[in-house]
Design an enzyme around this catalytic site. Structure first.
Site, short mmCIF file in Angstrom:
data_model
loop_
_atom_site.label_atom_id
_atom_site.label_comp_id
_atom_site.label_asym_id
_atom_site.label_seq_id
_atom_site.Cartn_x
_atom_site.Cartn_y
_atom_site.Cartn_z
CB SER A 127 -0.88 -0.04 1.26
OG SER A 127 -1.64 1.14 1.36
CE LYS A 169 -4.61 0.01 0.21
NZ LYS A 169 -5.35 -0.80 1.23
CE LYS A 192 -4.08 3.75 2.25
NZ LYS A 192 -5.33 3.09 2.71
CG ASP A 194 -7.81 2.11 0.50
OD1 ASP A 194 -8.98 2.55 0.59
OD2 ASP A 194 -7.21 1.57 1.46
CD GLU A 237 -8.80 -1.11 0.56
OE1 GLU A 237 -7.80 -1.21 -0.17
OE2 GLU A 237 -8.76 -1.29 1.79
CG ASP A 252 -10.59 -1.19 4.83
OD1 ASP A 252 -10.92 -1.62 5.94
OD2 ASP A 252 -9.48 -0.62 4.66
CE LYS A 262 -7.35 -2.41 6.63
NZ LYS A 262 -7.61 -0.96 6.60
N GLY A 299 -3.94 -4.11 5.95
CA GLY A 299 -2.92 -3.79 6.94
C GLY A 299 -3.26 -2.51 7.65
O1 OSB Z 1 -7.25 1.56 4.45
O2 OSB Z 1 -5.99 -0.09 4.21
C1 OSB Z 1 -6.21 0.99 4.74
C2 OSB Z 1 -3.20 2.07 6.84
C3 OSB Z 1 -3.84 2.68 7.90
C4 OSB Z 1 -5.21 2.76 7.89
C5 OSB Z 1 -5.95 2.24 6.84
C6 OSB Z 1 -5.32 1.61 5.78
C7 OSB Z 1 -3.92 1.56 5.77
C8 OSB Z 1 -3.14 0.98 4.68
C9 OSB Z 1 -1.75 0.53 5.02
O3 OSB Z 1 -3.51 0.94 3.53
C10 OSB Z 1 -1.55 -0.92 4.86
C11 OSB Z 1 -0.24 -1.33 5.48
O4 OSB Z 1 0.78 -1.23 4.79
O5 OSB Z 1 -0.24 -1.76 6.66
MG MG Z 2 -8.36 0.40 3.07
#
Ligand code: OSB
Ligand code: MG
Length: 368
Positions: free
Chosen positions: A135, A161, A163, A188, A213, A238, A262, A290
């Protein structure tokens, strides 16, 4: 099994680099660790509650409060046959899944250690290695984004992925697609859009993403139905999915065709297995999200990802992407093929570095 003692601990871990999402920028993780003494064996858990209530309403403070004042009294000294019984004992406490998960997963680790088997085996896992994606946070420039993605692909990661948020969406995706036409790519939004943005988001269909996402409201399954009608790109949920009934509703309504699981968001391994099994029966693939976990939470994510319907690469990646030094030995490493080998040792299969944990500890409370 009887829970004799529970230690709550807050450690501070600075991220190697800031991680920016549509809702926040994270630079230092306050990590809530749980040590559950079950019949003299210590199981380890991590609550993924955040520093601030931006991803969900939970924070380290609320999780600590709920754990000490409500969850601990439910399980203290209580006899149970398996960790799998505990999630339902917590049902009277509504929500607060990250608090619940931190303790529940520690009990699963303890049970696996008592049985001298890997946690993945106890959970019903069927694979010896898991597929990894990364991510990538919002970057200052498109050039920096491309350079970063190039490094991650070079390290072997199977899926990228990024953001997104309004103002950082179509152009970065277009630039990545031009540079890397063949990669498995997704975005995402962390709930940064509303339904009137549908025609804007429709532009993403040109880039054959594997999914988008959580584009809409964190607690709004229904609006995703209308968005999915308008998009060819599959929607993955999510934030919206807090339990198995949310998953059922989202699938039946066609709000999504993929679900991110998660452990924190849904309350631990028992809830994760229920959602996993439901999705499998409906042919909905799942993958492991994550929350910038330390090695303890990461190890639990690896074990969960061995279940058969975790058929897409998750956001579980190497320790070195996050931390100067992780709190487990060995650290989580990713192969040049973008996989993590599931450890064969009992429980989570990684050893917490107690001295390092002690030196990072800011607050500790022992309940017995
Ligand atoms: O939406 O998946 C998410 C991190 C913090 C809060 C929400 C998210 C995330 C990530 C990071 O996308 C995923 C990771 O590398 O742990
Ligand atoms: Mg997410």
């Amino acid at each position: 099994m009887r829970l004799r003692k529970l230690t709550l601990r807050e450690i501070h871990l600075p991220l190697i680099e800031p991680f920016q999402t549509s809702f926040d920028t994270s630079t230092l993780r306050r990590v809530l660790l749980l040590e559950a003494d079950v019949d003299g064996i210590v199981g380890w858990g991590e609550s993924t509650a955040g520093e601030d209530p931006y991803y969900s309403y939970e924070t380290v403070e609320t999780a600590w409060h709920i754990l000490r004042d409500y969850l601990w009294p439910i399980v203290k000294g209580r006899e149970f046959a398996a960790a799998g019984e505990v999630f339902d004992l917590f049902a009277r406490v509504r929500g607060h899944n990250m608090a619940k998960a931190g303790l529940e997963i520690a009990l699963w680790d303890a049970e696996a250690k008592l049985k001298k088997i890997p946690l993945a085996t106890l959970l019903g896992g069927t694979r010896g290695e898991i597929s990894c994606g990364v991510s990538v946070g919002i970057q200052p420039t498109i050039e920096q984004l491309i350079a970063k993605v190039e490094r991650e692909l070079g390290a072997g990661y199977q899926r990228i992925k990024i953001k997104i948020k309004p103002g950082w969406d179509i152009e970065p995706v277009r630039a990545l697609r031009e540079r890397f036409p063949g990669i498995r790519l997704m975005v995402d939004a962390n709930s940064a859009y509303t339904l009137p943005d549908a025609s804007h988001l429709k532009q993403l269909d040109a880039f054959y993403l594997i999914m988008i996402e959580q584009p809409l409201g964190w607690d709004d399954i229904y609006s995703h139905v209308e968005l999915q009608r308008q998009l060819d790109t599959p929607i993955c949920l999510d934030e919206c999915i807090h339990d198995v009934e949310h998953a059922r509703a989202a699938i039946e309504m066609r709000a999504c065709s993929i679900i991110n699981i998660k452990l924190g968001r849904i309350g631990g391994h028992t809830a994760a297995r229920r959602i996993h099994d439901l999705c499998q029966s409906k042919s909905i693939p799942v993958w492991c999200g994550g929350m910038l976990e330390s090695g303890i939470g990461r190890a639990h994510n690896i074990a969960m990802s061995t279940l058969p319907n975790f058929s897409l690469p998750g956001d579980v990646s190497a320790s070195r992407r996050y931390w100067q030094a992780d709190i487990i030995q060995p650290e989580v490493e990713v192969s040049p093929q973008g996989t993590i080998r599931v450890p064969a040792a009992p429980g989570i299969g990684y050893t917490p570095c107690i001295e390092r944990v002690e030196s990072l500890t800011r607050r500790r409370e022992v309940l017995e």
